[in-house]
Design a protein around this motif. Structure first.
Motif, PDB file in Angstrom:
ATOM      1  N   SER B  35       0.884  -1.163   0.000  1.00 47.78           N
ATOM      2  CA  SER B  35       0.000   0.000   0.000  1.00 47.78           C
ATOM      3  C   SER B  35       0.918   1.208   0.000  1.00 47.78           C
ATOM      4  CB  SER B  35      -0.895  -0.001   1.236  1.00 47.78           C
ATOM      5  OG  SER B  35      -1.663   1.189   1.237  1.00 47.78           O
ATOM      6  N   SER B  37       1.796   5.454  -1.349  1.00 52.23           N
ATOM      7  CA  SER B  37       1.171   6.753  -1.636  1.00 52.23           C
ATOM      8  C   SER B  37       1.523   7.181  -3.064  1.00 52.23           C
ATOM      9  CB  SER B  37       1.641   7.788  -0.631  1.00 52.23           C
ATOM     10  OG  SER B  37       1.498   7.278   0.674  1.00 52.23           O
ATOM     11  N   ASP B  78      -2.794   4.505  -1.454  1.00 49.73           N
ATOM     12  CA  ASP B  78      -3.501   5.059  -0.288  1.00 49.73           C
ATOM     13  C   ASP B  78      -3.464   6.591  -0.282  1.00 49.73           C
ATOM     14  OD1 ASP B  78      -0.987   5.849   0.823  1.00 49.73           O
ATOM     15  OD2 ASP B  78      -0.722   3.837   1.596  1.00 49.73           O
ATOM     16  N   ASP B  81      -3.198   8.796   2.861  1.00 47.07           N
ATOM     17  CA  ASP B  81      -4.297   8.900   3.828  1.00 47.07           C
ATOM     18  C   ASP B  81      -4.224   7.681   4.750  1.00 47.07           C
ATOM     19  OD1 ASP B  81      -6.726   8.587   5.123  1.00 47.07           O
ATOM     20  OD2 ASP B  81      -7.892   9.412   3.477  1.00 47.07           O
ATOM     21  N   ALA B  82      -3.979   7.949   6.046  1.00 46.74           N
ATOM     22  CA  ALA B  82      -3.758   6.853   6.989  1.00 46.74           C
ATOM     23  C   ALA B  82      -4.979   5.939   7.093  1.00 46.74           C
ATOM     24  CB  ALA B  82      -3.400   7.415   8.360  1.00 46.74           C
ATOM     25  N   LYS B  84      -7.221   5.298   4.729  1.00 49.70           N
ATOM     26  CA  LYS B  84      -7.262   4.460   3.525  1.00 49.70           C
ATOM     27  C   LYS B  84      -6.233   3.347   3.632  1.00 49.70           C
ATOM     28  CE  LYS B  84      -8.729   7.263  -0.406  1.00 49.70           C
ATOM     29  NZ  LYS B  84      -8.213   7.946  -1.601  1.00 49.70           N
ATOM     30  N   ALA B  85      -5.039   3.714   4.103  1.00 52.13           N
ATOM     31  CA  ALA B  85      -3.968   2.730   4.210  1.00 52.13           C
ATOM     32  C   ALA B  85      -4.408   1.587   5.117  1.00 52.13           C
ATOM     33  CB  ALA B  85      -2.705   3.387   4.754  1.00 52.13           C
ATOM     34  N   ARG B  86      -5.058   1.948   6.209  1.00 49.14           N
ATOM     35  CA  ARG B  86      -5.541   0.940   7.152  1.00 49.14           C
ATOM     36  C   ARG B  86      -6.536   0.003   6.470  1.00 49.14           C
ATOM     37  NH1 ARG B  86      -5.083  -0.004  12.984  1.00 49.14           N
ATOM     38  NH2 ARG B  86      -6.869  -1.275  13.472  1.00 49.14           N
ATOM     39  N   GLY B 104       4.131   1.197   2.650  1.00 45.49           N
ATOM     40  CA  GLY B 104       3.748   2.208   3.597  1.00 45.49           C
ATOM     41  C   GLY B 104       4.776   3.290   3.307  1.00 45.49           C
ATOM     42  N   THR B 109       0.959   6.564   7.381  1.00 44.80           N
ATOM     43  CA  THR B 109       0.278   5.376   6.838  1.00 44.80           C
ATOM     44  C   THR B 109       0.876   4.113   7.451  1.00 44.80           C
ATOM     45  OG1 THR B 109       1.769   5.348   4.937  1.00 44.80           O
ATOM     46  CG2 THR B 109      -0.334   6.456   4.637  1.00 44.80           C
TER      47      THR B 109
END
Lengths: 315, 384
Positions: B35, B37, B78, B81-82, B84-86, B104, B109
């Motif tokens: 995942s 960015s 992602d 966006d933390a 979204k990453a989750r 990450g 994230t």
């Protein structure tokens, strides 16, 4: 049928049925998580919809309240050892107090001026969260203590699905009651014409302030819930873009429609997950779908569809 | 009621589409997740990382894969966006059922994803900088980039060697800047250096002359360090030249890209900074043990993408290779076995330096990972 639907319990019951029904169609925890995110976003969107759709006031700073709720459950347990639930409650109370203080002067403004004032407020909160790194972890965010209830550690996407779904039903129920109350009627009156509402004896300033505070508390509770689900908070949930996202959800789903709030939240949370397969074209397609919805269903998804079916039945 | 029927049917349709997308692949592939960015404010990190992973997974597969199986890479964007990453982390674990995850791109994230992978017992190699990712050590979490603390230490060691003891510091208020400033303040005492002026600027400021004037006026100033990222350091460098400050200026690894030299122009002359060997791949002496790796990665990346190499893509290369070697040693795709082997990584030569992991150190880099560079006639040169 129409009568049944206009009952003020109808919408929360429909949402409750949807929450229960969808739980049978969940192949894995990932789907539970996405659904839980939809419920949480919908909760914040219902609050904002009360302000925008019913009272006709815009807020471009609601993510600020969302952020206060989220950081309350992160900071208070870490700094003062408060239980996360107490922290969430404290966050909601603090949000209400801040909304009350800020709302008094801000809500005197109208239209673009109100939009800019709320925007400024939201940015202020986001900046504070980013800058006070000693307290909030700064731009990198901070971890949130896991919620324990009576010695039972709340975890797992399916558990949070039920908790956030329950909160959404309660939120929808309160919102429907509010809309049906004298305050709700006052709000709709001032939406149509503030002068007329004032002539009819409505305390306009008070009605606006009430709904502003209530909608801020919705955002705060949603923020606290999201922080507890994620176990981690970052300032991006308090920033301007998230405010815009919430406003988009309201408009997309339908102003002045509780079910519309859910539809708007569902589209903006689920679609990006569905569209990841398109890689580079993801954002283009997402934008295109949103544009088409707004062009075809001008009043937002739920009100437009409702009007369409109403029209067909009357033929 | 028809409206709701429609809604529910719509939701079912969406769920159906999602399931088609997540259709299980053939069983004889090894699934690796990421995942990153790729878009958004941190796309300068995620974009080269994603390209690197795709490029090298293709290359590994062409060479016969790992343990006789083909690799299957699943990359999600992602957009830094933390939240979204989750969600993607959950999706990778629950839906895609990957055996390991690389990436990450940002600290935010990464920190949001860690609990998901720790709970699921899936090895996770982060590509983000901050020291909190691996300190305290988490069982399944590793990282490949050097920390900002190491950058501070490298700078201060260089200062100490030159007999510099009184310095000024100017930093931004962004995430990277702030984190590095704190790390620098923490370790500066170990090098007998005193910070006599400490100034900050906002991420979108276009003139840092007032802050630099304050620093210039500090008594006994011997050097200035600028832990910074983005355009801020370029402006600092220009203003520094305009104010004619005579003492040396140190930048951080955050500006280690060609665009910094372009932005700062002539003012960049003589600026020193710690950076990965990747930036000076061609200038390394032939007997440098790292030369082969960095030259190979740089050529491959630049040939395939037509873009100049960045250290961030290098972190993804290191992460993927550490993972692949661990899978080869483990001889299986069991996440636990892979984790154990990643932890035993030793003597691995990556683009960031030699990696020697241990149960206490899930990064495994030391200060030799950084090279002290100096900008001479618009290009990087080795200062050591």
């Amino acid at each position: 049928m129409g009568k049944l639907l206009s009952h003020r319990l109808a919408v929360p019951v429909v949402i409750a049925l949807l929450v229960v029904a969808l739980s049978f169609a969940m192949p894995s925890n990932f789907y539970y998580r996405v659904a839980a995110l939809v419920w949480i976003s919908a909760l914040a969107v219902i609050g904002l919809n009360l302000l925008m759709g019913y009272a006709g006031q815009v807020s471009l700073g609601h993510a600020g309240f969302f952020g206060i709720g989220a950081y309350a459950v992160a900071v208070l347990p870490a700094q003062f050892g408060l239980h996360p639930l107490v922290a969430a409650l404290a966050g909601a109370v603090a949000t209400a107090a801040i909304a009350f203080l800020v709302g008094r002067p801000i809500l005197r403004l109208k239209g673009h001026y109100l939009a800019v004032a709320t925007l400024g407020f939201g940015i202020l909160i986001a900046m504070t969260i980013s800058n006070e790194a000693w307290l909030t972890g700064g731009p990198d965010g901070m971890p949130v203590e896991r919620l324990t209830l009576f010695g039972w550690r709340v975890r797992g996407a399916d558990t949070w699905y039920w908790i956030s779904g329950g909160l959404l039903v309660i939120g929808a129920w309160i919102a429907c009651n509010l809309v049906a109350s004298p305050t709700g009627r006052a709000l709709r009156a001032l939406h149509d014409s503030e002068v007329a509402a004032r002539v009819a004896g409505i305390d306009v300033a008070r009605a606006k302030l009430t709904v502003f505070v209530i909608s801020a508390v919705y955002a705060s509770v949603a923020g606290s819930t999201l922080a507890l689900v994620n176990g981690f908070v970052t300032p991006d949930k308090a920033n301007f873009l998230h405010s815009i996202e919430l406003v988009t959800m309201v408009v997309l789903g339908g102003m002045g429609s509780i079910l519309g709030s859910l539809a708007g939240a569902a589209i903006l949370v689920v679609l990006p997950q569905v569209l990841t397969g398109f890689h580079d074209y993801e954002h283009m397609i997402l934008g295109l779908i949103m544009m088409v919805i707004m062009i075809v269903l001008r009043a937002g998804i739920v009100p437009s569809l409702a009007a369409f079916f109403q029209g067909r039945r009357n033929k | 009621m028809a409206v709701f029927g429609k809604c529910i049917r719509g939701a079912a349709l969406l769920a159906g589409v999602a399931m088609v997308w997540a259709a299980p692949a053939a069983a004889d592939t090894i699934k690796i997740g990421a995942s990153l960015s790729v878009t958004g404010p941190a796309s300068f990190l995620g974009d080269p990382e994603a390209k690197t992973l795709e490029m090298y997974v293709e290359k590994l597969n062409a060479e016969g894969g790992v343990n006789g199986k083909q690799l299957e890479l699943i990359v999600y964007d992602d957009s830094a966006d933390a939240n979204k990453a989750r969600t993607f982390a959950t999706r990778l674990v629950e839906d895609d059922e990957v055996v390991a995850v690389v990436g990450g791109s940002t600290t935010g994230t990464t920190m949001a994803m860690i609990p998901v992978f720790e709970d699921a017992g899936i090895p996770f190699i982060s590509l983000a900088g901050a020291v909190v990712i691996i300190d305290p050590v988490k069982e399944f979490t590793f990282k490949t980039p050097h920390t900002d603390r190491m950058a501070c230490e490298k700078i201060f060691a260089d200062m100490q060697a030159k007999g510099i003891a009184r310095i000024g510091m100017i930093s931004g208020t962004g995430g990277f800047d702030k984190s590095m400033r704190e790390q620098c303040l923490e370790v500066v005492g170990n090098y007998g250096i005193e910070i006599v002026a400490d100034e900050t600027y906002g991420p979108s400021d276009s003139d840092m002359t007032p802050q630099l004037t304050n620093i210039k006026n500090a008594a006994g100033l011997q050097a200035v360090v600028n832990p910074g990222f983005g355009q801020g350091p370029a402006i600092v460098t220009r203003n520094y030249k305009q104010l004619d400050i005579e003492v040396p200026l140190y930048q951080s690894h955050g500006v280690a890209s060609k665009s910094f030299i372009d932005l700062a122009g002539d003012a960049a002359e003589g600026v020193r900074l710690p950076a990965s060997a990747l930036l000076v791949a061609d200038k390394l002496p032939d007997d440098d043990p790292q030369k082969a790796v960095v030259v190979e990665y740089k050529t491959t990346y630049e040939e395939k993408t037509g873009q100049p190499v960045s250290t961030f893509g290098g972190h993804a290369y290191d992460g993927l290779m550490i993972l692949v070697e661990a899978m080869k040693r483990a001889g299986s795709e069991d996440p636990k076995a892979i984790r154990d082997e990643i932890e035993k990584t030793s003597g691995f030569m990556g683009t960031a330096g030699v990696v020697n992991m241990s149960p206490e150190d899930h990064m495994g880099l030391d200060l030799t990972a950084f090279r002290m560079l100096e900008i001479r006639s618009g290009d990087w040169t080795l200062a050591e």
